[in-house]
Design an enzyme around this catalytic site. Sequence first.
Site: not given
Length: 542
Positions: A289, A301, A333
């Site tokens: 993502h 992340d 996501e």
Amino acid sequence: MSISTHLGVGRRRNGITVLSAGIALLATSAVATTATAAPTATGADRTNTTSKTLRSAVTPAGVMEHLNALDAIGAANGGTRASGTPGYAASRDYVVAQLEAAGYEPTVQAFDFPFYRQLSPATFEQVAPSPATYAEGTDFASMTYSGSGDVTATVQGVDLNLGDLAASTSGCEDADFAGFTAGNIALVRRGTCTFGEKVVNAQEAGAAAVVVMNQGTAGRTDAFAGTLGAPVATVPAYGTSFAIGQALAVDGAVAHVAIETESETRTTWNVFAETAGGDAENVVMTGAHLDSVVPGPGINDNGSGSAAILEVAQQMAKVKPKNKVRFAWWGAEELGLLGSEHYVADLEANAPSSLEDIALYLNFDMVGSPNYALFVYDGDNSKFPVGPSAAEGPEGSGAIEKLFHDYFAGEGTPSAETPFSGRSDYGPFIAVGIPAGGLFTGAEGVKTAEEAALFGGTAGVAYDACYHQACDTIANVNVDAIDHNSDAIAHAILTYGMSTQAVNGGKGRPVGPPSPDGVPSGSGTSEGGGLHADHDHELPLS
């Protein structure tokens, strides 16, 4: 990495325009995006047809170059690359430009999604009979898609049934709210139905706010962050601990809640690229993502996974695999796997034969955690049996797990296992029976002494202390983790690009959902909730 998933939620699908003709990966079309040209990656002119040569070409410096670019995009766009923001659009353009410079013809798939962000710190206080102030992020969290409001009112318990903790249906039926006083704050207990259903039922009964206390059973006692699944709330909605719920479930309890939020429909995008050659009826798909959370730029992340597969794609530009390799960068996501869910649902509805052609899916979400462990998804459920916190790996997933473990062992590097907890983009794929696997280096969970002995780092500290925070910048990435994982990613993608024999016998994967008890019920653990389409998902707060 998302804190929750919500498969099966209906949402409007946009028509899109194909950027490159003849690509069957999109059942609908894709919109063109403008992007500045980018130089061809070093080594992309080599064929890199063996694992050794490809791993030699895929360098941590190459991955870090992409991460630095994404970090700069975040810094230039208010510190975020979240879907629905200019920072995500710039991230999309960067990936497209890099792919085009390497010789690919990328496609961009647009879809609408329910954007959400919290505009102010949330307040939660018990005013009477025992005044107490609760800390956001420790004692409570606002639900994703909470409404706005500033309310001081009596707390009214709704079918709490505290004498039977395992059998909570609190707030699930209209009848639960018989006699509810409009304007009160509804206190409901977690269990049976979705958070969204509880909140909608409460506000229809006139509740001015809703507090969901945890269920009180093993693993369901702490404060938690949940999602309503969609912007259904018109009032504030919080998740809190069982103990705080008990403190509010007394006669004369009065509470104060205040929060300002924003929810609206916005457009975001998935990005795809695939090899020109290879068997289009036996597609090896890999994804990461591209979006961050709103509060930060998301460089671990999941800039880390996005940058790693981008580097692999560039260095594979001249490879002619036997199976078509398809790379995906998912949008939204962080609001519940919306990009990958949209893609799978779109194929399921409009091009089921294209879905059947996907031999396997490889997922890479957070592969550069600063206090990392080298986790491989437990495809055969040997470490994490099917249950509330682990979904069943479709047939063939165990072979993918073995490939990663064997690779690390061959390099003299230890590896461990992590469950299919439902918190990343493998979710929609395993839900339709597609074998899946991938790598993960840890999020908010705490590294154990045993893991520190295996991987180094610090026991008793989170794998990523900046998880979902503003400090998830380029300084939050461990280059050693990037090095280990980018090589493993390259090895797996190329191996399966040449043969999927170990996963599906080469071809003929039947598509279908796993057995009903092979999908987590969504009760969740510290590793996240499952794949159940009920939005009863949570992440215990640190």
